[in-house]
Scaffold this motif. Sequence first.
Motif, short mmCIF file in Angstrom:
data_model
loop_
_atom_site.label_atom_id
_atom_site.label_comp_id
_atom_site.label_asym_id
_atom_site.label_seq_id
_atom_site.Cartn_x
_atom_site.Cartn_y
_atom_site.Cartn_z
N PRO A 91 2.45 4.24 0.59
CA PRO A 91 1.82 4.37 -1.67
C PRO A 91 0.92 4.47 -2.01
CG PRO A 91 0.19 2.99 0.60
CD PRO A 91 1.37 3.75 1.11
N VAL A 92 1.59 4.84 -3.35
CA VAL A 92 0.46 5.84 -4.65
C VAL A 92 0.19 4.62 -5.05
CG1 VAL A 92 0.82 7.17 -6.19
CG2 VAL A 92 2.50 7.71 -4.55
N TYR A 93 -1.36 4.79 -5.36
CA TYR A 93 -2.79 3.70 -6.03
C TYR A 93 -2.85 4.68 -7.08
CZ TYR A 93 -2.57 1.07 -1.79
OH TYR A 93 -2.24 0.54 -0.60
N ASP A 94 -2.81 4.16 -8.54
CA ASP A 94 -4.21 4.43 -9.61
C ASP A 94 -5.15 4.59 -9.18
OD1 ASP A 94 -4.88 1.91 -10.48
OD2 ASP A 94 -3.39 1.92 -11.28
N CYS A 95 -6.68 5.13 -9.77
CA CYS A 95 -7.47 5.16 -10.20
C CYS A 95 -8.03 3.66 -9.43
CB CYS A 95 -8.22 6.00 -10.96
SG CYS A 95 -7.81 7.59 -10.91
N TYR A 96 -7.68 2.89 -10.00
CA TYR A 96 -8.24 1.27 -10.03
C TYR A 96 -8.17 0.82 -9.47
CZ TYR A 96 -9.08 2.91 -15.10
OH TYR A 96 -9.57 3.35 -15.98
N GLY A 97 -6.82 1.48 -8.00
CA GLY A 97 -6.33 0.94 -6.70
C GLY A 97 -4.94 -0.09 -6.98
N ASP A 98 -4.43 0.04 -8.63
CA ASP A 98 -3.24 -0.10 -8.60
C ASP A 98 -1.93 0.57 -8.20
OD1 ASP A 98 -4.02 -2.69 -10.09
OD2 ASP A 98 -4.39 -1.30 -11.60
N LEU A 99 -0.94 -0.78 -6.96
CA LEU A 99 0.20 0.34 -6.46
C LEU A 99 0.60 0.31 -8.03
CD1 LEU A 99 1.69 1.02 -3.52
CD2 LEU A 99 2.72 -1.08 -3.95
N LEU A 100 0.89 2.33 -7.27
CA LEU A 100 2.34 2.38 -8.44
C LEU A 100 3.80 2.41 -8.06
CD1 LEU A 100 -0.17 4.79 -10.12
CD2 LEU A 100 0.37 2.52 -11.27
N GLY A 101 4.20 2.52 -6.50
CA GLY A 101 5.09 2.63 -6.17
C GLY A 101 4.94 2.78 -4.98
N ASN A 102 6.05 4.18 -3.95
CA ASN A 102 5.85 4.18 -2.63
C ASN A 102 6.22 5.89 -2.76
OD1 ASN A 102 4.30 1.96 -1.06
ND2 ASN A 102 6.34 1.13 -1.72
N ILE A 103 5.49 6.70 -1.97
CA ILE A 103 6.70 7.59 -2.09
C ILE A 103 8.15 7.71 -1.04
CG2 ILE A 103 6.70 10.26 -1.02
CD1 ILE A 103 2.98 10.50 -1.60
N GLY A 104 9.04 8.09 -1.71
CA GLY A 104 10.21 8.77 -1.37
C GLY A 104 11.17 8.29 -1.61
N SER A 105 12.59 9.01 -1.66
CA SER A 105 13.94 8.54 -2.00
C SER A 105 14.43 7.48 -2.44
CB SER A 105 14.90 10.36 -1.20
OG SER A 105 14.75 9.57 0.09
N ASN A 106 14.51 6.33 -2.28
CA ASN A 106 15.10 5.69 -2.77
C ASN A 106 15.01 5.24 -4.50
OD1 ASN A 106 16.11 4.63 0.12
ND2 ASN A 106 14.56 3.96 0.13
N PRO A 107 15.73 3.94 -5.31
CA PRO A 107 15.71 3.54 -6.42
C PRO A 107 14.87 3.28 -6.45
CG PRO A 107 17.73 3.30 -5.61
CD PRO A 107 17.40 4.05 -4.65
N GLY A 108 14.03 3.91 -7.61
CA GLY A 108 12.46 3.36 -7.86
C GLY A 108 11.16 3.86 -7.21
N ASP A 109 11.44 4.90 -6.16
CA ASP A 109 10.12 5.55 -5.47
C ASP A 109 9.59 6.47 -5.87
OD1 ASP A 109 11.25 3.64 -3.48
OD2 ASP A 109 11.15 5.46 -2.36
N ILE A 110 8.82 6.60 -5.64
CA ILE A 110 7.92 7.89 -6.31
C ILE A 110 8.88 9.50 -5.76
CG2 ILE A 110 6.21 9.58 -7.35
CD1 ILE A 110 5.20 6.56 -7.23
N THR A 111 9.27 10.21 -6.21
CA THR A 111 9.74 11.33 -5.37
C THR A 111 8.55 12.05 -4.98
OG1 THR A 111 10.47 12.95 -7.27
CG2 THR A 111 12.05 11.38 -6.12
#
Length: 130
Positions: A91-111
């Motif tokens: 998982p990838v979070y912003d500085c406030y602890g909000d989940l931005l997404g996950n690292i991955g290669s699926n549509p919608g993931d953060i590459t």
Amino acid sequence: MKNILFLFLFPVLFFSCFNDSDSTGDSPDGFLKKEGICSDTDLNWLEEMIADYSAQTFTKQEFFYFSKALYNNEVVIIQGNCCPSCNSIMPVYDCYGDLLGNIGSNPGDITPEVMENQQLIWPDNSTCFN
């Protein structure tokens, strides 16, 4: 199949078993602000996550880490691992602890390629960053 089950149950089971009253361990109060991560932001949520990891021993613990990086010109926190035999979600979070997404290669993931200047936060001697 066991790896997939582990992938989804690990975060739920891992974080549901902790007492939040103690946030000591490798991340003393103020440690993260001294390191220049997310200036002027309350990082208690991250300090608690790191303290929880620090207090536990589990198989392959040496492969788990927290890092910071730039994503869309904003500092983000990555809860990652480099475990060669784990099928994991990072998982990838912003500085406030909000989940931005996950690292991955699926549509919608953060590459991973869009992450800039990734730096280790915890632990000091990560297998992943050597």
